[in-house]
Motif scaffolding. Structure first.
Motif, PDB file in Angstrom:
ATOM      1  N   PRO A 207       0.801  -1.396  -0.156  1.00  0.00           N
ATOM      2  CA  PRO A 207       0.021   0.423   0.003  1.00  0.00           C
ATOM      3  C   PRO A 207       1.178   1.346   0.069  1.00  0.00           C
ATOM      4  N   GLY A 208       0.626   2.343  -0.780  1.00  0.00           N
ATOM      5  CA  GLY A 208       1.494   2.981  -0.923  1.00  0.00           C
ATOM      6  C   GLY A 208       2.691   3.820  -1.840  1.00  0.00           C
ATOM      7  N   MET A 209       2.815   1.943  -1.992  1.00  0.00           N
ATOM      8  CA  MET A 209       4.042   2.061  -2.958  1.00  0.00           C
ATOM      9  C   MET A 209       3.685   2.295  -4.675  1.00  0.00           C
ATOM     10  N   THR A 210       3.424   3.705  -5.082  1.00  0.00           N
ATOM     11  CA  THR A 210       3.195   3.618  -6.378  1.00  0.00           C
ATOM     12  C   THR A 210       4.031   3.707  -7.499  1.00  0.00           C
ATOM     13  N   LEU A 211       2.985   3.259  -8.730  1.00  0.00           N
ATOM     14  CA  LEU A 211       5.233   2.509 -10.046  1.00  0.00           C
ATOM     15  C   LEU A 211       5.866   4.187  -9.740  1.00  0.00           C
ATOM     16  N   GLY A 212       5.588   4.991  -9.178  1.00  0.00           N
ATOM     17  CA  GLY A 212       6.698   6.092  -9.970  1.00  0.00           C
ATOM     18  C   GLY A 212       7.231   6.079  -7.787  1.00  0.00           C
ATOM     19  N   LYS A 213       7.471   5.340  -6.861  1.00  0.00           N
ATOM     20  CA  LYS A 213       8.143   4.822  -5.898  1.00  0.00           C
ATOM     21  C   LYS A 213       8.414   3.528  -5.466  1.00  0.00           C
ATOM     22  N   VAL A 214       8.816   3.049  -7.148  1.00  0.00           N
ATOM     23  CA  VAL A 214       9.412   1.242  -6.611  1.00  0.00           C
ATOM     24  C   VAL A 214      10.793   0.902  -6.159  1.00  0.00           C
ATOM     25  N   PRO A 215      11.084   0.866  -6.323  1.00  0.00           N
ATOM     26  CA  PRO A 215      13.352   1.067  -6.150  1.00  0.00           C
ATOM     27  C   PRO A 215      13.735   0.713  -7.196  1.00  0.00           C
ATOM     28  N   PHE A 216      14.904   1.621  -8.025  1.00  0.00           N
ATOM     29  CA  PHE A 216      14.786   1.028  -8.872  1.00  0.00           C
ATOM     30  C   PHE A 216      14.755  -0.383  -9.205  1.00  0.00           C
ATOM     31  N   PHE A 217      16.082  -0.726  -8.711  1.00  0.00           N
ATOM     32  CA  PHE A 217      15.717  -2.673  -9.265  1.00  0.00           C
ATOM     33  C   PHE A 217      14.570  -2.523 -10.097  1.00  0.00           C
ATOM     34  N   VAL A 218      13.668  -2.658  -9.057  1.00  0.00           N
ATOM     35  CA  VAL A 218      12.015  -3.041  -9.225  1.00  0.00           C
ATOM     36  C   VAL A 218      11.462  -2.560 -10.916  1.00  0.00           C
ATOM     37  N   TRP A 219      11.823  -1.105 -10.885  1.00  0.00           N
ATOM     38  CA  TRP A 219      11.395  -0.520 -12.134  1.00  0.00           C
ATOM     39  C   TRP A 219      12.669  -1.467 -13.263  1.00  0.00           C
ATOM     40  N   THR A 220      13.365  -1.333 -13.171  1.00  0.00           N
ATOM     41  CA  THR A 220      14.701  -2.434 -14.366  1.00  0.00           C
ATOM     42  C   THR A 220      14.154  -3.094 -14.687  1.00  0.00           C
ATOM     43  N   ILE A 221      13.690  -4.135 -13.307  1.00  0.00           N
ATOM     44  CA  ILE A 221      12.820  -5.573 -14.088  1.00  0.00           C
ATOM     45  C   ILE A 221      12.325  -4.887 -15.046  1.00  0.00           C
TER      46      ILE A 221
ATOM     47  N   GLU B  13       5.790  -9.539   8.485  1.00  0.00           N
ATOM     48  CA  GLU B  13       5.153 -10.175   9.760  1.00  0.00           C
ATOM     49  C   GLU B  13       3.566  -9.056   9.343  1.00  0.00           C
ATOM     50  N   GLU B  14       4.229  -7.780   8.603  1.00  0.00           N
ATOM     51  CA  GLU B  14       2.054  -7.258   7.925  1.00  0.00           C
ATOM     52  C   GLU B  14       3.214  -6.603   7.552  1.00  0.00           C
ATOM     53  N   VAL B  15       1.840  -6.084   6.375  1.00  0.00           N
ATOM     54  CA  VAL B  15       2.524  -5.222   4.934  1.00  0.00           C
ATOM     55  C   VAL B  15       2.881  -3.819   5.247  1.00  0.00           C
ATOM     56  N   PRO B  16       3.973  -3.682   4.896  1.00  0.00           N
ATOM     57  CA  PRO B  16       4.695  -2.062   5.572  1.00  0.00           C
ATOM     58  C   PRO B  16       3.897  -1.026   4.506  1.00  0.00           C
ATOM     59  N   THR B  17       3.897  -0.095   5.231  1.00  0.00           N
ATOM     60  CA  THR B  17       2.896   1.335   4.517  1.00  0.00           C
ATOM     61  C   THR B  17       3.626   1.770   3.886  1.00  0.00           C
ATOM     62  N   VAL B  18       4.045   2.177   2.627  1.00  0.00           N
ATOM     63  CA  VAL B  18       4.710   3.563   2.143  1.00  0.00           C
ATOM     64  C   VAL B  18       4.564   4.784   1.695  1.00  0.00           C
ATOM     65  N   ARG B  19       5.628   5.612   1.928  1.00  0.00           N
ATOM     66  CA  ARG B  19       4.960   6.269   1.673  1.00  0.00           C
ATOM     67  C   ARG B  19       6.194   7.432   0.308  1.00  0.00           C
ATOM     68  N   SER B  20       6.895   6.796   0.450  1.00  0.00           N
ATOM     69  CA  SER B  20       8.590   7.408  -0.460  1.00  0.00           C
ATOM     70  C   SER B  20       8.626   6.090  -1.283  1.00  0.00           C
ATOM     71  N   ARG B  21      10.371   6.856  -2.118  1.00  0.00           N
ATOM     72  CA  ARG B  21      11.379   5.649  -2.444  1.00  0.00           C
ATOM     73  C   ARG B  21      11.835   5.128  -1.541  1.00  0.00           C
ATOM     74  N   ARG B  22      12.082   5.478  -0.684  1.00  0.00           N
ATOM     75  CA  ARG B  22      13.143   5.178   0.227  1.00  0.00           C
ATOM     76  C   ARG B  22      12.119   4.848   1.814  1.00  0.00           C
ATOM     77  N   PRO B  23      11.224   4.117   1.812  1.00  0.00           N
ATOM     78  CA  PRO B  23      10.570   3.471   2.980  1.00  0.00           C
ATOM     79  C   PRO B  23      11.582   3.808   4.538  1.00  0.00           C
ATOM     80  N   LEU B  24      12.657   2.779   4.366  1.00  0.00           N
ATOM     81  CA  LEU B  24      13.434   2.985   5.505  1.00  0.00           C
ATOM     82  C   LEU B  24      14.484   4.536   6.029  1.00  0.00           C
ATOM     83  N   TRP B  25      13.889   4.912   5.216  1.00  0.00           N
ATOM     84  CA  TRP B  25      14.817   6.423   5.267  1.00  0.00           C
ATOM     85  C   TRP B  25      14.325   6.939   6.304  1.00  0.00           C
TER      86      TRP B  25
END
Lengths: 552, 337
Positions: A193-207, A526-538
Motif C-alpha cells: 500500500p502506498g507504493m505507486t509505480l513512481g515509488k518502486v525501488p529502482f531495481f524493480v523499475w529496471t526489472i 509479518e505485516e504488510v508495510p505502508t510506503v510513503r516514499s521511494r526510501r521507506p526505511l529512510w
C-alpha cells in the motif's frame, strides 16, 4: 528474530526431506537461490571453455587437440557463447530479481509461484538438453552462438548437436518468457500500500522494463528456433536459399531477439548499481525520474537497432544510416544513467566495502564497453571492425565489465540478506583486484588485435600476422582472472558457515527488503508495510526529515 | 586509453591493419574512426576523471560526523544539460557517418570500353575463394581462378577501380582485405557488391571474416595489386587454355583418369569439374589451400597425397593414391603455369 532463525536451523529435517523441499518448492526465495546457483555452475563450465579457447590461441598455428582442433575449437566457442548468454547471464539476473522483487515491493511471493518454479526447471532442462550433445556421436554444435543459416541446415550440420542446441534454447526460452510474465504481473499488481509505480525501488523499475523486453524479444527467437527445427527435421526450407528460403531472414530474426537481449542482460544491472551506489555513498539516487525515463527510453530504442549487427550484409545506405542513428541514440539515455550515478556519488560519504568496490568497477569498465559500442554503431567503422576481436573485446567489456561486475556488486550487497551471514571482505578484495587486472589484460588487447585485422572465431592464425603478442597477453589475463572466480565461489560457500552474523540491515539501507529478518521468513513480512516514499526505511530512520516531503 | 589504439598499431605489422589504408574507402573510414576515437577519448577522460575525483574527494573519513551527507534529489537544469550535450554529439556523428557511408559504398557502374575498370565475381566456398573474371576495360574475360585476386593499380590519370560481385555457393562468408576495403558478406541467395581501388602496388592480405565452418580460420585472402602492364600480362596468360607439355603425359593421363576431374577444371582438357578450384594456371599462384602453404613441389605432393594433413576437415578427401601417382600428378601440375 535472528535467534528464532538459528533455533529452527538446529531442528532442520533430515536431508531427503530438505532435498524434496527444494525440488518441489514454489517459494520465490528458494527459486531465486537455485537460479543463481544454476548460473554459477554454468559460469564455471563456460569459464573452462573460455580457458581452453585462450590456451589454443596463445601461439600461432597451435593444435592443442591435435587433428580435431578446428572442430573442437568451433564447438567450444559455440558452447561458451550460448552458455554465458542463456545459462549464466539471464538466469543469474532472473534469479536475483526473483528473490528481490517481492521483498522490495512488500509482497509475500511472486504473482504466479508455480509458473516461477516451471521457469527455473525449464531453464535447467534447456541447459541439460544443450549439454547432452556431448554424449552424441557428433558432439556439440559448431555453429557459433548466433548460428547463421545455412550453417544450421542439415547439409552443413548433420549431427544431432545442432538439434539439441535449438531445442535446448527453445525450452529455456519458454522458462524466460514465463519469468517475464511473472515479473510484470507481480510488479504491476502486488505492490505494498502506498507504493505507486513512481515509488518502486529502482531495481524493480529496471526489472519491469526488462520483462517488457523479454516479452517482445524472446518469442521471435522461439519462432525462429522452431523454423530451424522444422528445416532440419521436417524438410522445411525457411533458411534454404536453393529452395526459395532465405539465410538472410535468419539474421534479421536472430538479431531482432539478439539486440534487445543485450539490454535484458544489462538493464537489471543498471538497477543493481542504482541500489548499491546510493546506499554506499549515503545519498539518495540523483535524478530518479530522469533515470526512470532513461530506462524506458533504452527499452524502446533497443527494439529498433538490431540491424547494427548486420552492417556488412549489404543493406541499403539509408538503412545503414538509420540503424547507425538509432544505435547512437541509445548512448543518450545510457549517458544520463552514467552521469546520474556519478552525481549520486558526488558529495556523498563513500564506503568502499565489497558491493561498492564492484559497483565502481562497473562504472569504470562499462564506460569503456559503452564507448567502443559507439564506435561500432558508426556503420563505416563497423565495416572494418565488425566480426573482429575488436567486437569480442567490446562485448566482453559490457558483459563482464558491465553485467558481471554489477552482479558481483549485487551478490555482495544482498548475500547477507539471503543467508544472514556477511561475506569475507578480504576475499572480496582479492577477487576484485585479480578480476580487474585479469579482465583488463584479457580483453584490452583484443581491441588491438581486432584493428590489426584478426577476425573472431578463428581457431588459429599464421605467425606472420603479428597477432601473437596480443593473444599471449589475453591468455595470461585469462589465467589471472580464473582464480578470482574460484575465490568468489569459495567465499560464497565458506561464509555460509563461518561468516559473521549480518543482522537485518547490515548496510544501513533504505529499501523494504532490509526491514525483514535475514534470511527472511517464508512469508517475508509479518505485516504488510505502508510506503510513503521511494526510501521507506529512510523515512523510518529519519522521522524528522522524511523523503516524502521532497519527492514530487 | 582509446587514443592509445592508433599509436599501439602504428609501429606494427602493416599487412592487415585498418589504420594503414591503401584505398580511398579505407582512408575515409580511418578518418572517421580517428574522429570517433577522439570523441570517445574525451568522454572517457571526463567521466573517469569525475569518477576518480569523487572516489578520492568523497570517501568516508573517520573525521566525518556521524550524520548523513546532504540529500540531493536531482536537478532539472543539470539533467537537461547532460541530455542535450550527448544529443548534439550524436547529431554531428550521424552527419559525418552519413557522408562517409556515401564515400565508401559506391554502386558499381556498367562495364564500358575504355573505363579501365575490372569486374570480378567472387564466389565464397567452404573454405576457399573462386574468382570469375568478367570484364576489364569493357572487354569480356570469362576465365575462372582461385584464392589469389590480381588487380591493376591506378595512377593520377586513371583510377582503375575494381568492382566485386559477391555471392556464396554454400554458407555465409565475408570478404575482408583490411587495407583495401571494409568487409562485405557473401550470403546464399543474395548478391552483394563492393569496390576496391588503390595506387600502391603490392600484396594485400586478408581473410574470411564471417564464421563459415570448420576451416574458417584458413580461408585466407591474397590480393595482388600490379602495375597495369604486369596485370595485362597476367590477364593474357590466364585467358589461355592450359599448357600441354608432352613431357608430363603420364601425369596428365593419371589426373584425367582419376576422380579429380569431378571437381577440378583444367581448360583445354576434359577435366571440367566446378566444385573445386580451377587448376588451369595453378602454378601462377603462390600459395595452396587458400593461402595456407606455399605452392611448391613439396607442398603439392603433401596436398595431393592427403589434403587433410594440411587443412583438416577440408572438402577434398584423401584418395589414397600411390607414391607414383602422386609424383606423376605433381609433375603435371608443375607445368601448369
Amino acid at each position: 528474530m535472528a535467534t528464532i532463525e538459528r533455533e529452527s536451523h538446529v531442528e532442520s529435517p533430515p536431508w531427503p526431506a530438505r532435498v524434496h523441499d527444494w525440488l518441489t518448492t514454489v517459494d520465490h526465495k528458494k527459486l531465486g537461490i537455485m537460479y543463481v546457483a544454476l548460473a554459477m555452475g554454468f559460469l564455471i563450465i563456460g569459464g573452462i571453455e573460455a580457458l581452453l579457447i585462450r590456451w589454443q590461441l596463445m601461439w600461432p598455428e597451435s593444435r592443442i587437440f591435435g587433428q580435431d582442433t578446428p572442430t573442437l575449437f568451433n564447438q567450444l566457442f559455440t558452447l561458451h557463447g550460448t552458455t554465458m548468454v542463456f545459462l549464466v547471464g539471464m538466469p543469474v539476473l532472473i534469479g536475483m530479481a526473483n528473490y528481490l522483487v517481492p521483498l522490495m515491493i512488500g509482497a509475500r511471493d511472486m504473482a504466479f509461484p508455480r509458473l516461477n518454479a516451471l521457469g527455473l526447471w525449464t531453464t535447467l532442462f534447456g541447459g541439460l538438453v544443450l549439454y547432452l550433445s556431448f554424449l552424441t556421436p557428433g558432439g556439440p554444435p559448431a555453429i557459433g552462438w548466433f548460428a547463421y543459416a545455412p550453417l544450421t541446415g542439415h547439409t552443413f550440420a548433420r549431427d544431432v548437436g545442432t538439434d539439441l542446441w535449438a531445442m535446448g534454447l527453445l525450452v529455456s526460452g519458454v522458462g524466460t518468457i514465463g519469468a517475464g510474465v511473472n515479473f510484470l504481473a507481480t510488479i504491476l499488481a502486488m505492490r505494498a500500500p502506498g507504493m505507486t509505480l513512481g515509488k518502486v525501488p529502482f531495481f524493480v523499475w529496471t526489472i519491469l522494463w526488462t520483462s517488457v523486453q523479454i516479452l517482445l524479444a524472446i518469442p521471435p527467437l522461439t519462432a525462429a528456433l522452431i523454423m530451424v527445427v522444422l528445416d532440419r527435421q521436417l524438410g522445411a526450407h525457411f533458411f534454404d536459399a536453393a529452395n526459395g528460403g532465405s539465410p538472410y531472414l535468419w539474421q534479421h530474426l536472430f538479431w531482432f531477439f539478439g539486440h534487445p537481449e543485450v539490454y535484458i542482460l544489462i538493464l537489471p544491472v543498471f538497477g543493481i548499481i542504482s541500489e548499491v551506489i546510493p546506499v554506499f555513498s549515503r545519498k539518495v539516487l540523483f535524478g530518479y525520474e530522469f533515470m526512470a525515463a532513461a530506462t524506458m527510453g533504452i527499452a524502446f530504442i533497443a527494439m529498433g537497432v538490431w540491424a547494427h549487427h548486420m552492417y556488412c550484409v549489404g543493406l541499403a545506405r539509408t538503412v545503414d544510416i538509420y540503424f547507425a542513428a538509432a544505435s547512437l541514440l541509445v548512448s543518450i539515455p545510457t549517458g544520463i544513467k552514467m552521469f546520474n550515478w556519478l552525481a549520486t556519488m558526488y558529495g556523498g560519504r563513500i564506503r568502499f566495502t565489497a558491493p561498492m568496490l564492484f559497483a565502481i568497477g562497473f562504472l569504470a569498465m562499462f564506460l569503456i564497453g559503452g564507448l567502443t559500442g559507439i564506435m561500432l554503431a558508426v556503420a563505416p567503422v563497423d565495416f572494418q571492425v565488425s566480426d573482429t576481436y575488436f567486437v569480442v573485446g567490446h562485448f566482453h567489456f559490457t558483459l563482464i565489465g558491465g553485467t558481471l561486475f554489477g552482479v558481483f556488486a549485487g551478490i555482495y550487497y544482498w548475500y547477507p540478506k539471503v543467508t544472514g551471514r556477511m561475506l569475507s571482505e578480504t576475499l572480496a578484495r582479492w577477487q576484485f583486484w585479480l578480476l580487474l587486472v585479469g579482465f583488463l589484460l584479457t580483453f584490452g588487447p583484443m581491441h588491438v588485435s581486432g584493428v590489426l585485422g584478426m577476425p573472431r572465431r578463428i581457431y588459429t592464425y599464421l605467425p606472420d600476422r603479428g597477432w601473437d603478442v596480443w593473444n599471449q597477453i589475453s591468455t595470461i589475463g585469462a589465467l589471472i582472472q580464473a582464480p578470482s572466480y574460484l575465490i568468489f565461489v569459495w567465499n560464497l560457500m565458506a561464509s555460509l558457515r563461518s561468516g559473521p552474523p549480518a543482522g537485518d540491515d547490515p548496510w544501513d539501507a533504505w529499501t523494504l527488503e532490509w526491514a525483514t529478518t535475514s534470511p527472511p521468513p517464508p512469508y517475508n513480512f509479518e505485516e504488510v508495510p505502508t510506503v510513503r516514499s521511494r526510501r521507506p526505511l529512510w523515512d523510518f530512520k529519519h522521522p524528522d526529515d522524511p523523503d516524502w516531503k521532497y519527492e514530487g | 586509453m582509446s587514443l592509445f589504439l592508433p599509436l599501439a598499431v602504428s609501429g606494427l605489422n602493416r599487412g592487415v591493419s585498418v589504420f594503414h589504408p591503401a584505398s580511398p574507402a579505407t582512408e575515409s573510414i580511418r578518418h572517421l574512426f580517428i574522429l570517433v576515437l577522439a570523441i570517445s577519448g574525451a568522454i572517457f577522460l571526463v567521466v573517469e576523471g569525475v569518477l576518480c575525483y569523487s572516489i578520492l574527494r568523497f570517501r568516508c573519513r573517520s573525521s566525518d560526523p556521524g550524520t548523513e551527507p546532504p540529500q540531493v534529489y536531482g536537478s532539472k537544469p543539470v539533467e537537461i544539460a547532460w541530455t542535450a550535450a550527448p544529443a548534439l554529439v550524436v547529431f554531428i556523428l550521424v552527419l559525418v557517418l552519413a557522408r562517409t557511408e556515401y564515400e565508401v559504398r559506391v554502386r558499381p557502374p556498367k562495364p564500358q570500353p575504355g573505363d579501365e575498370a575490372l569486374f570480378v565475381t567472387v564466389v565464397g566456398r567452404q573454405w576457399w575463394w573462386e574468382y570469375r573474371y568478367e570484364y576489364f576495360n569493357g572487354e569480356a574475360l570469362g576465365f575462372v581462378t582461385a584464392n589469389e585476386l590480381h588487380i591493376p593499380v591506378g595512377d593520377a590519370e586513371r583510377a582503375r577501380p575494381v568492382y566485386l560481385t559477391l555471392v556464396s555457393a554454400d554458407v555465409c562468408h565475408s570478404f575482408w582485405v583490411p587495407r583495401l576495403a571494409g568487409k562485405t558478406d557473401l550470403i546464399p541467395g543474395r548478391q552483394n557488391s563492393m569496390w576496391l581501388q588503390t595506387t600502391e602496388a603490392g600484396l594485400y592480405l586478408g581473410q574470411c571474416a564471417e564464421y563459415c565452418g570448420t576451416q574458417h580460420a584458413y580461408m585466407l585472402l591474397r590480393v595482388y595489386a600490379e602495375q597495369p602492364s604486369d596485370f595485362r600480362r597476367w590477364l593474357e596468360n590466364q585467358r589461355k587454355p592450359a599448357v600441354n607439355d608432352p613431357s608430363v603425359q603420364t601425369g596428365r593421363q593419371t589426373f584425367l583418369g582419376l576422380s579429380c576431374v569431378n571437381c577440378h577444371r583444367i581448360r583445354g582438357t576434359s577435366a571440367a569439374g566446378s566444385y573445386g578450384p580451377d587448376l588451369t594456371h595453378l602454378m601462377s599462384r603462390a600459395t595452396l589451400a587458400a593461402g595456407v602453404v606455399p605452392n611448391d613441389r613439396l607442398q603439392l605432393r603433401r596436398w595431393v597425397a592427403d589434403p587433410q594433413q594440411i587443412k583438416a576437415g577440408c572438402l577434398m578427401p584423401s584418395f589414397g593414391l600411390s607414391e607414383g601417382q602422386v609424383g606423376a600428378i605433381v609433375d603435371y601440375f608443375l607445368t601448369l603455369r
